[in-house]
Design a protein around this motif. Structure first.
Motif, PDB file in Angstrom:
ATOM      1  N   ARG A  10      39.158 -87.961 -23.483  1.00  0.00           N
ATOM      2  CA  ARG A  10      37.928 -87.871 -24.287  1.00  0.00           C
ATOM      3  C   ARG A  10      37.113 -89.165 -24.348  1.00  0.00           C
ATOM      4  NH1 ARG A  10      38.456 -85.409 -30.293  1.00  0.00           N
ATOM      5  NH2 ARG A  10      39.611 -87.329 -30.689  1.00  0.00           N
ATOM      6  N   PRO A  11      37.739 -90.311 -24.659  1.00  0.00           N
ATOM      7  CA  PRO A  11      36.893 -91.505 -24.802  1.00  0.00           C
ATOM      8  C   PRO A  11      36.281 -91.999 -23.488  1.00  0.00           C
ATOM      9  CG  PRO A  11      39.216 -92.078 -25.020  1.00  0.00           C
ATOM     10  CD  PRO A  11      39.140 -90.583 -25.000  1.00  0.00           C
ATOM     11  N   ASN A  12      36.777 -91.538 -22.351  1.00  0.00           N
ATOM     12  CA  ASN A  12      36.190 -91.959 -21.067  1.00  0.00           C
ATOM     13  C   ASN A  12      34.786 -91.404 -20.871  1.00  0.00           C
ATOM     14  OD1 ASN A  12      39.315 -91.442 -19.215  1.00  0.00           O
ATOM     15  ND2 ASN A  12      38.622 -93.239 -20.337  1.00  0.00           N
ATOM     16  N   TYR A  39      42.212 -81.558 -21.358  1.00  0.00           N
ATOM     17  CA  TYR A  39      41.838 -80.309 -20.682  1.00  0.00           C
ATOM     18  C   TYR A  39      41.328 -79.247 -21.652  1.00  0.00           C
ATOM     19  CZ  TYR A  39      46.576 -80.151 -22.348  1.00  0.00           C
ATOM     20  OH  TYR A  39      47.672 -80.310 -23.154  1.00  0.00           O
ATOM     21  N   ASP A  40      41.613 -79.359 -22.958  1.00  0.00           N
ATOM     22  CA  ASP A  40      41.066 -78.375 -23.899  1.00  0.00           C
ATOM     23  C   ASP A  40      39.543 -78.435 -23.821  1.00  0.00           C
ATOM     24  OD1 ASP A  40      43.590 -77.767 -24.750  1.00  0.00           O
ATOM     25  OD2 ASP A  40      43.459 -78.861 -26.647  1.00  0.00           O
ATOM     26  N   GLU A  41      38.904 -77.302 -24.013  1.00  0.00           N
ATOM     27  CA  GLU A  41      37.441 -77.257 -23.965  1.00  0.00           C
ATOM     28  C   GLU A  41      36.841 -78.311 -24.908  1.00  0.00           C
ATOM     29  OE1 GLU A  41      33.360 -76.045 -24.581  1.00  0.00           O
ATOM     30  OE2 GLU A  41      34.874 -76.064 -26.165  1.00  0.00           O
ATOM     31  N   ARG A  42      37.442 -78.434 -26.095  1.00  0.00           N
ATOM     32  CA  ARG A  42      36.903 -79.345 -27.112  1.00  0.00           C
ATOM     33  C   ARG A  42      37.263 -80.815 -26.880  1.00  0.00           C
ATOM     34  NH1 ARG A  42      35.867 -77.267 -32.375  1.00  0.00           N
ATOM     35  NH2 ARG A  42      35.326 -75.079 -32.247  1.00  0.00           N
ATOM     36  N   MET A  43      38.162 -81.068 -25.948  1.00  0.00           N
ATOM     37  CA  MET A  43      38.531 -82.462 -25.627  1.00  0.00           C
ATOM     38  C   MET A  43      37.864 -82.914 -24.333  1.00  0.00           C
ATOM     39  SD  MET A  43      40.543 -83.400 -28.076  1.00  0.00           S
ATOM     40  CE  MET A  43      41.348 -84.872 -27.457  1.00  0.00           C
ATOM     41  N   SER A  44      37.243 -81.993 -23.626  1.00  0.00           N
ATOM     42  CA  SER A  44      36.764 -82.354 -22.290  1.00  0.00           C
ATOM     43  C   SER A  44      35.409 -81.705 -21.946  1.00  0.00           C
ATOM     44  CB  SER A  44      37.841 -81.956 -21.268  1.00  0.00           C
ATOM     45  OG  SER A  44      37.379 -82.100 -19.969  1.00  0.00           O
ATOM     46  N   SER A  64      49.247 -82.714 -19.703  1.00  0.00           N
ATOM     47  CA  SER A  64      50.020 -83.530 -20.642  1.00  0.00           C
ATOM     48  C   SER A  64      51.430 -83.761 -20.127  1.00  0.00           C
ATOM     49  CB  SER A  64      50.113 -82.822 -21.994  1.00  0.00           C
ATOM     50  OG  SER A  64      48.838 -82.584 -22.517  1.00  0.00           O
ATOM     51  N   GLY A  65      52.086 -84.760 -20.722  1.00  0.00           N
ATOM     52  CA  GLY A  65      53.476 -85.038 -20.379  1.00  0.00           C
ATOM     53  C   GLY A  65      53.844 -86.413 -20.860  1.00  0.00           C
ATOM     54  N   PRO A  66      55.115 -86.788 -20.700  1.00  0.00           N
ATOM     55  CA  PRO A  66      55.506 -88.146 -21.049  1.00  0.00           C
ATOM     56  C   PRO A  66      54.725 -89.148 -20.177  1.00  0.00           C
ATOM     57  CG  PRO A  66      57.428 -86.803 -20.454  1.00  0.00           C
ATOM     58  CD  PRO A  66      56.216 -85.991 -20.154  1.00  0.00           C
ATOM     59  N   ALA A  69      55.611 -89.285 -16.351  1.00  0.00           N
ATOM     60  CA  ALA A  69      55.232 -88.093 -15.589  1.00  0.00           C
ATOM     61  C   ALA A  69      53.708 -88.000 -15.451  1.00  0.00           C
ATOM     62  CB  ALA A  69      55.781 -86.843 -16.273  1.00  0.00           C
ATOM     63  N   GLN A  70      53.007 -88.252 -16.555  1.00  0.00           N
ATOM     64  CA  GLN A  70      51.544 -88.123 -16.525  1.00  0.00           C
ATOM     65  C   GLN A  70      50.923 -89.183 -15.615  1.00  0.00           C
ATOM     66  OE1 GLN A  70      49.172 -89.277 -20.074  1.00  0.00           O
ATOM     67  NE2 GLN A  70      48.519 -87.138 -20.104  1.00  0.00           N
ATOM     68  N   THR A  71      51.392 -90.424 -15.740  1.00  0.00           N
ATOM     69  CA  THR A  71      50.848 -91.511 -14.922  1.00  0.00           C
ATOM     70  C   THR A  71      51.197 -91.281 -13.456  1.00  0.00           C
ATOM     71  OG1 THR A  71      51.214 -92.965 -16.825  1.00  0.00           O
ATOM     72  CG2 THR A  71      50.667 -94.034 -14.748  1.00  0.00           C
ATOM     73  N   ILE A 131      49.274-102.079 -22.943  1.00  0.00           N
ATOM     74  CA  ILE A 131      49.902-102.221 -21.622  1.00  0.00           C
ATOM     75  C   ILE A 131      48.900-101.800 -20.544  1.00  0.00           C
ATOM     76  CG2 ILE A 131      51.798-101.390 -20.161  1.00  0.00           C
ATOM     77  CD1 ILE A 131      53.351-100.938 -22.859  1.00  0.00           C
ATOM     78  N   ASN A 132      48.231-100.694 -20.775  1.00  0.00           N
ATOM     79  CA  ASN A 132      47.244-100.210 -19.798  1.00  0.00           C
ATOM     80  C   ASN A 132      46.114-101.227 -19.600  1.00  0.00           C
ATOM     81  OD1 ASN A 132      48.792 -97.911 -19.677  1.00  0.00           O
ATOM     82  ND2 ASN A 132      47.401 -96.640 -20.889  1.00  0.00           N
ATOM     83  N   ARG A 133      45.680-101.846 -20.698  1.00  0.00           N
ATOM     84  CA  ARG A 133      44.591-102.836 -20.607  1.00  0.00           C
ATOM     85  C   ARG A 133      45.022-104.059 -19.798  1.00  0.00           C
ATOM     86  NH1 ARG A 133      43.185-100.994 -26.304  1.00  0.00           N
ATOM     87  NH2 ARG A 133      44.921-102.216 -27.106  1.00  0.00           N
ATOM     88  N   LEU A 204      42.611 -88.994 -36.799  1.00  0.00           N
ATOM     89  CA  LEU A 204      43.950 -89.595 -36.701  1.00  0.00           C
ATOM     90  C   LEU A 204      44.633 -89.095 -35.447  1.00  0.00           C
ATOM     91  CD1 LEU A 204      44.832 -88.835 -40.404  1.00  0.00           C
ATOM     92  CD2 LEU A 204      44.502 -91.130 -39.470  1.00  0.00           C
ATOM     93  N   HIS A 205      45.046 -90.010 -34.583  1.00  0.00           N
ATOM     94  CA  HIS A 205      45.812 -89.567 -33.418  1.00  0.00           C
ATOM     95  C   HIS A 205      46.736 -90.626 -32.833  1.00  0.00           C
ATOM     96  CE1 HIS A 205      42.428 -91.536 -31.253  1.00  0.00           C
ATOM     97  NE2 HIS A 205      43.293 -91.696 -30.269  1.00  0.00           N
ATOM     98  N   ARG A 206      46.726 -91.858 -33.368  1.00  0.00           N
ATOM     99  CA  ARG A 206      47.581 -92.899 -32.775  1.00  0.00           C
ATOM    100  C   ARG A 206      49.044 -92.570 -32.994  1.00  0.00           C
ATOM    101  NH1 ARG A 206      44.894 -95.098 -29.261  1.00  0.00           N
ATOM    102  NH2 ARG A 206      42.830 -95.406 -30.057  1.00  0.00           N
ATOM    103  N   LEU A 236      40.758 -82.592 -36.282  1.00  0.00           N
ATOM    104  CA  LEU A 236      42.089 -83.128 -35.942  1.00  0.00           C
ATOM    105  C   LEU A 236      42.384 -83.045 -34.443  1.00  0.00           C
ATOM    106  CD1 LEU A 236      44.514 -84.419 -37.342  1.00  0.00           C
ATOM    107  CD2 LEU A 236      45.490 -82.129 -37.625  1.00  0.00           C
ATOM    108  N   HIS A 237      42.739 -84.166 -33.887  1.00  0.00           N
ATOM    109  CA  HIS A 237      43.180 -84.302 -32.485  1.00  0.00           C
ATOM    110  C   HIS A 237      44.452 -83.468 -32.296  1.00  0.00           C
ATOM    111  CE1 HIS A 237      44.835 -86.425 -28.956  1.00  0.00           C
ATOM    112  NE2 HIS A 237      43.684 -87.057 -28.806  1.00  0.00           N
ATOM    113  N   PRO A 238      44.628 -82.872 -31.108  1.00  0.00           N
ATOM    114  CA  PRO A 238      45.826 -82.022 -30.931  1.00  0.00           C
ATOM    115  C   PRO A 238      47.149 -82.778 -31.075  1.00  0.00           C
ATOM    116  CG  PRO A 238      44.607 -82.269 -28.845  1.00  0.00           C
ATOM    117  CD  PRO A 238      43.738 -82.815 -29.935  1.00  0.00           C
TER     118      PRO A 238
END
Ligand code: UD1
Ligand code: UDP
Length: 362
Positions: A10-12, A39-44, A64-66, A69-71, A131-133, A204-206, A236-238
């Motif tokens: 979403r933030p991208n 991938y949800d309609e409301r997130m993308s 989604s995934g750990p 796996a996702q990376t 870490i990503n940054r 809230l989603h962190r 609310l974020h999923p």
């Protein structure tokens, strides 16, 4: 030359939109990749519609995934894509897993890499984004930064000054472009909010707030203590929805928990709010520009400029109810009287495009 933009979460989307639009004025070919992290309609999808983004040329559908796996799925998909397309430049945004995955692939394939929103640091290695940054910036050839503190961080990490460009904040380009379309009354009506009364918006989603059941229990008590004072709307974020539900979060009459909102709807609500409570990165910046008080429920922020030049303050779950009482007692600031960070002026996209085009020699 071919420029490939990597988005996924979403933030991208509000960061990439002004860069892609501005780069269209230069003689380059652009390819937009959606990794499928969200991938949800409301997130993308809603962001592609509202922000005028082109349809993604490619969707990797990683889902989604750990983290591993996702990376990893993103890395596999991007390596195949870059092998086929041979981009001349890869542009990544922010600090999500899609960002770091693309940085790893581009750098290993020797493809020049540009990072939009480089140099932000929370100095909190328990945050996956930190870490990503760090990894993304270490691998980037062009570091496009939103605020002067980011230049200092990159300098301390040994990044050559020639690679760093202070360009302002493209997320704010998107906000300013849509400001006139924000319709607080229409959204309030559509979500069933009485807009004659003051209200707060919360997001809230962190992981630090919504993953651990003990944190969640404390969060529920704190937010309920706020809802005792004022109406609170929470798109609310999923992530964490299930855990919050189980912990009785939704069981308060003054709390309106709804699905994530589209960009224009969300910021329409924020604009009319007495204050925002959030753990989002981008929302700290948007509230600063709109002059809406922001209470950030985190021990640190990678965006301290929103505290020094904005409306933001850090709070804890314990201090949240009193902080809300203070903000409500203070009342709204006069429009235009809260400061805004330098170069958050709606023209970051063209500045970024100029740096990218120059690096390609066009
Ligand atoms: C990700 C980013 C975070 C960013 C946030 C913005 C990483 C490590 N984290 O966190 O920095 O602030 O996006 O929103 O990249 N889910 C859905 N539908 C979706 C997407 C996710 O239901 O469309 C649920 C899934 O249960 C998933 C969970 O949300 O497991 C988390 O999604 P994920 O993309 O892993 O991380 P976020 O918490 O969204
Ligand atoms: N946002 C939105 N709808 C919502 C919540 C947030 O459109 O229901 C927008 C918000 O205005 C900002 C972006 O999503 O532009 C921020 O994304 P998020 O908070 O998910 O990520 P972060 O910035 O924390 O990485």
């Amino acid at each position: 030359p071919l420029v490939v933009h990597i988005t996924g979460a979403r933030p991208n989307f509000p960061k990439a939109a002004p860069v892609i639009a501005a780069l269209a004025e230069h003689p380059v070919r652009q390819l937009l990749v959606h990794t499928g992290q969200h991938y949800d309609e409301r997130m993308s999808e809603v962001f592609f519609r509202q922000l005028g983004l082109p349809e993604p040329d490619v969707n990797l559908g990683v889902g989604s995934g750990p983290h591993g796996a996702q990376t990893a799925a993103t890395i596999v998909g991007l390596e195949e894509l870059f092998t086929a397309e041979r981009p001349d430049l890869v542009v990544v945004y922010g600090d999500v897993n899609s960002t770091v995955a693309a940085a790893l692939v581009a750098s290993k394939m020797g493809i020049p890499l540009a990072h939009v929103e480089a140099g932000l640091r929370s100095f909190d290695m328990t945050m996956p984004e930190e870490i990503n940054r760090l990894v993304t910036d270490r691998l980037s050839d062009l570091l496009l930064v939103t605020s002067p503190d980011a230049i200092a961080h990159l300098g301390n990490e040994g990044v050559h000054p020639d690679k760093i460009h202070l360009v302002g904040n493209p997320m704010i380009d998107t906000l300013l472009r849509h400001l006139d379309a924000l319709d607080t009354a229409a959204v309030a009506d559509s979500v069933g909010l009485d807009r004659t009364e003051p209200y707060l918006v919360a997001t809230l989603h962190r992981p630090g707030n919504v993953d651990d059941p003990a944190d969640v229990a404390e969060l529920v008590r704190a937010v309920h203590a706020v809802a005792d004072q004022v109406r609170v709307v929470i798109p609310l974020h999923p992530r964490g929805r299930g855990r919050l539900e189980q912990a009785g979060f939704m069981d308060h009459d003054n709390l309106l928990v709804i699905d994530p909102l589209g960009y224009v709807e969300f910021l329409g609500l924020v604009r009319g709010a007495a204050a925002v409570v959030t753990d989002s990165g981008g929302v700290q910046e948007e509230t600063t520009v709109m002059g809406v008080p922001c209470l950030t429920l985190r021990p640190n922020t990678e965006r301290p400029v929103t505290i020094t030049h904005g409306t933001n303050q850090l709070i804890t779950r314990a201090s949240l109810p009193a902080a809300v009482a203070d903000v409500l007692a203070a009342g709204p600031a006069e429009p235009g009287t809260t400061p805004v960070p330098p170069l958050w002026d709606g023209h970051a996209g063209p500045r970024i495009a100029a740096v990218l085009a120059a690096s390609l020699g066009v």
